[in-house]
Design a protein around this motif. Structure first.
Motif, PDB file in Angstrom:
ATOM      1  N   LYS A  24      80.576  91.266  20.216  1.00  0.00           N
ATOM      2  CA  LYS A  24      80.626  91.768  21.596  1.00  0.00           C
ATOM      3  C   LYS A  24      81.301  93.128  21.644  1.00  0.00           C
ATOM      4  CE  LYS A  24      80.544  87.322  23.946  1.00  0.00           C
ATOM      5  NZ  LYS A  24      81.305  86.317  24.690  1.00  0.00           N
ATOM      6  N   HIS A  25      82.389  93.285  20.881  1.00  0.00           N
ATOM      7  CA  HIS A  25      83.109  94.565  20.821  1.00  0.00           C
ATOM      8  C   HIS A  25      82.186  95.674  20.313  1.00  0.00           C
ATOM      9  CE1 HIS A  25      86.394  97.388  19.995  1.00  0.00           C
ATOM     10  NE2 HIS A  25      85.837  97.574  18.803  1.00  0.00           N
ATOM     11  N   PHE A  26      81.461  95.398  19.222  1.00  0.00           N
ATOM     12  CA  PHE A  26      80.556  96.387  18.648  1.00  0.00           C
ATOM     13  C   PHE A  26      79.468  96.765  19.648  1.00  0.00           C
ATOM     14  CE2 PHE A  26      76.586  97.130  16.175  1.00  0.00           C
ATOM     15  CZ  PHE A  26      76.925  98.356  15.633  1.00  0.00           C
ATOM     16  N   ARG A  27      78.801  95.785  20.233  1.00  0.00           N
ATOM     17  CA  ARG A  27      77.702  96.056  21.163  1.00  0.00           C
ATOM     18  C   ARG A  27      78.184  96.765  22.419  1.00  0.00           C
ATOM     19  NH1 ARG A  27      76.760  90.747  19.607  1.00  0.00           N
ATOM     20  NH2 ARG A  27      77.314  89.956  21.666  1.00  0.00           N
ATOM     21  N   ARG A  28      79.370  96.413  22.904  1.00  0.00           N
ATOM     22  CA  ARG A  28      79.927  97.027  24.104  1.00  0.00           C
ATOM     23  C   ARG A  28      80.232  98.513  23.871  1.00  0.00           C
ATOM     24  NH1 ARG A  28      83.686  93.425  25.115  1.00  0.00           N
ATOM     25  NH2 ARG A  28      85.182  94.417  23.739  1.00  0.00           N
ATOM     26  N   ASN A  29      80.626  98.864  22.658  1.00  0.00           N
ATOM     27  CA  ASN A  29      81.008 100.245  22.355  1.00  0.00           C
ATOM     28  C   ASN A  29      79.830 101.169  22.061  1.00  0.00           C
ATOM     29  OD1 ASN A  29      83.700  99.687  22.674  1.00  0.00           O
ATOM     30  ND2 ASN A  29      84.111  99.463  20.495  1.00  0.00           N
ATOM     31  N   LEU A  30      78.632 100.621  21.924  1.00  0.00           N
ATOM     32  CA  LEU A  30      77.482 101.463  21.573  1.00  0.00           C
ATOM     33  C   LEU A  30      77.054 102.337  22.744  1.00  0.00           C
ATOM     34  CD1 LEU A  30      75.221  98.953  19.597  1.00  0.00           C
ATOM     35  CD2 LEU A  30      76.634 100.795  18.659  1.00  0.00           C
ATOM     36  N   SER A  31      76.981 103.640  22.495  1.00  0.00           N
ATOM     37  CA  SER A  31      76.450 104.579  23.484  1.00  0.00           C
ATOM     38  C   SER A  31      74.935 104.686  23.276  1.00  0.00           C
ATOM     39  CB  SER A  31      77.089 105.955  23.286  1.00  0.00           C
ATOM     40  OG  SER A  31      76.675 106.507  22.048  1.00  0.00           O
ATOM     41  N   ALA A  32      74.277 105.443  24.136  1.00  0.00           N
ATOM     42  CA  ALA A  32      72.834 105.656  23.982  1.00  0.00           C
ATOM     43  C   ALA A  32      72.543 106.348  22.647  1.00  0.00           C
ATOM     44  CB  ALA A  32      72.299 106.480  25.145  1.00  0.00           C
ATOM     45  N   THR A  33      73.418 107.270  22.244  1.00  0.00           N
ATOM     46  CA  THR A  33      73.257 107.950  20.956  1.00  0.00           C
ATOM     47  C   THR A  33      73.396 106.960  19.806  1.00  0.00           C
ATOM     48  OG1 THR A  33      74.150 109.976  21.920  1.00  0.00           O
ATOM     49  CG2 THR A  33      74.151 109.825  19.524  1.00  0.00           C
ATOM     50  N   ASP A  34      74.355 106.040  19.912  1.00  0.00           N
ATOM     51  CA  ASP A  34      74.543 105.017  18.870  1.00  0.00           C
ATOM     52  C   ASP A  34      73.322 104.113  18.760  1.00  0.00           C
ATOM     53  OD1 ASP A  34      77.187 105.849  18.313  1.00  0.00           O
ATOM     54  OD2 ASP A  34      77.949 104.628  19.970  1.00  0.00           O
ATOM     55  N   VAL A  35      72.772 103.731  19.902  1.00  0.00           N
ATOM     56  CA  VAL A  35      71.585 102.875  19.902  1.00  0.00           C
ATOM     57  C   VAL A  35      70.425 103.606  19.223  1.00  0.00           C
ATOM     58  CG1 VAL A  35      69.860 101.729  21.372  1.00  0.00           C
ATOM     59  CG2 VAL A  35      72.300 101.508  21.896  1.00  0.00           C
ATOM     60  N   ALA A  36      70.287 104.898  19.508  1.00  0.00           N
ATOM     61  CA  ALA A  36      69.239 105.688  18.849  1.00  0.00           C
ATOM     62  C   ALA A  36      69.498 105.752  17.338  1.00  0.00           C
ATOM     63  CB  ALA A  36      69.186 107.097  19.441  1.00  0.00           C
ATOM     64  N   GLN A  37      70.756 105.865  16.946  1.00  0.00           N
ATOM     65  CA  GLN A  37      71.119 105.916  15.527  1.00  0.00           C
ATOM     66  C   GLN A  37      70.789 104.587  14.846  1.00  0.00           C
ATOM     67  OE1 GLN A  37      75.231 106.953  14.910  1.00  0.00           O
ATOM     68  NE2 GLN A  37      75.135 106.580  12.717  1.00  0.00           N
ATOM     69  N   VAL A  38      71.138 103.484  15.475  1.00  0.00           N
ATOM     70  CA  VAL A  38      70.851 102.161  14.917  1.00  0.00           C
ATOM     71  C   VAL A  38      69.336 101.935  14.856  1.00  0.00           C
ATOM     72  CG1 VAL A  38      71.090  99.677  15.355  1.00  0.00           C
ATOM     73  CG2 VAL A  38      73.081 101.172  15.531  1.00  0.00           C
ATOM     74  N   THR A  39      68.610 102.400  15.864  1.00  0.00           N
ATOM     75  CA  THR A  39      67.150 102.289  15.867  1.00  0.00           C
ATOM     76  C   THR A  39      66.553 103.098  14.719  1.00  0.00           C
ATOM     77  OG1 THR A  39      67.132 101.928  18.250  1.00  0.00           O
ATOM     78  CG2 THR A  39      65.063 102.657  17.258  1.00  0.00           C
ATOM     79  N   LEU A  40      67.085 104.296  14.483  1.00  0.00           N
ATOM     80  CA  LEU A  40      66.630 105.111  13.358  1.00  0.00           C
ATOM     81  C   LEU A  40      66.868 104.370  12.044  1.00  0.00           C
ATOM     82  CD1 LEU A  40      65.591 107.740  12.083  1.00  0.00           C
ATOM     83  CD2 LEU A  40      67.956 108.609  12.210  1.00  0.00           C
TER      84      LEU A  40
END
Length: 189
Positions: A28-44
């Motif tokens: 929950k901590h990890f997912r809560r801290n993800l910004s839109a840029t982080d989500v794009a990074q994880v998607t990449l």
């Protein structure tokens, strides 16, 4: 269930309870801290991982002389160009993924991700199949641990259940096909 089996299941549940709770909190901590840029990074990173799975078989078919089919991913991953493509993409994907875990996760999530990376490094690079019986054994154990690690990763990242069940189906096929393959190899030489 017998009383002995019931006692063992109860003890295992007690042992897993604090670990499960900590994983749930860390995820929950990890997912809560993800910004839109982080989500794009994880998607990449996810897309690079998919490329590391799909491109080596294509390179095997088109770049390896005398390519035999059917061939396992472990066999394909040891062959020249497919080896370099698969490992390069895998390392790049993990570099991107670990950086996201390092920045946005806590010690539990980063330690888990790092241990998963080490397991994959042993599996993919240090102990490819076919080098020696010891490396084959280490490869098999590392592959099993790496596959099980994905269950934890799915939980940490709250993956949609369809992805989780497709992964489990893949596991079922792997664990069904492996003994069949080994039996055929023994019988056919």
């Amino acid at each position: 269930m017998s009383s002995a089996t019931n006692a063992i299941v109860h003890q295992l549940a007690n042992l897993a309870g604090p670990f499960h709770s900590r994983l749930e909190h860390s995820g929950k901590h990890f997912r809560r801290n993800l910004s839109a840029t982080d989500v794009a990074q994880v998607t990449l990173a996810r897309n690079i991982f998919l490329g590391s799975t799909l491109l080596p078989p294509l390179a095997y078919v088109f770049c390896v002389k005398d390519a035999r089919m059917p061939a396992t991913i472990s066999y394909i991953g040891r062959q020249g160009v497919p080896f370099y493509i698969g490992n390069s993409l895998w390392l790049l994907g993990w570099g991107i993924w670990l950086e996201a875990f390092y920045r946005q996760g806590d010690n539990v999530t980063f330690s888990f991700a790092f241990s998963m990376w080490v397991c994959g490094l042993v599996l993919n690079t240090l102990c490819p199949l076919g080098k020696s019986w010891l490396q084959d054994w280490i490869h098999f154990v590392a592959a099993f641990v790496y596959i099980v690690d994905h269950e934890v990763l799915f939980y940490l990242c709250n993956h949609p259940s369809a992805y989780v069940w497709f992964s489990r189906l893949d596991l079922l096929i792997f664990f069904t096909a492996t003994p069949i393959k080994m039996g055929l190899q023994k019988r056919l030489g």
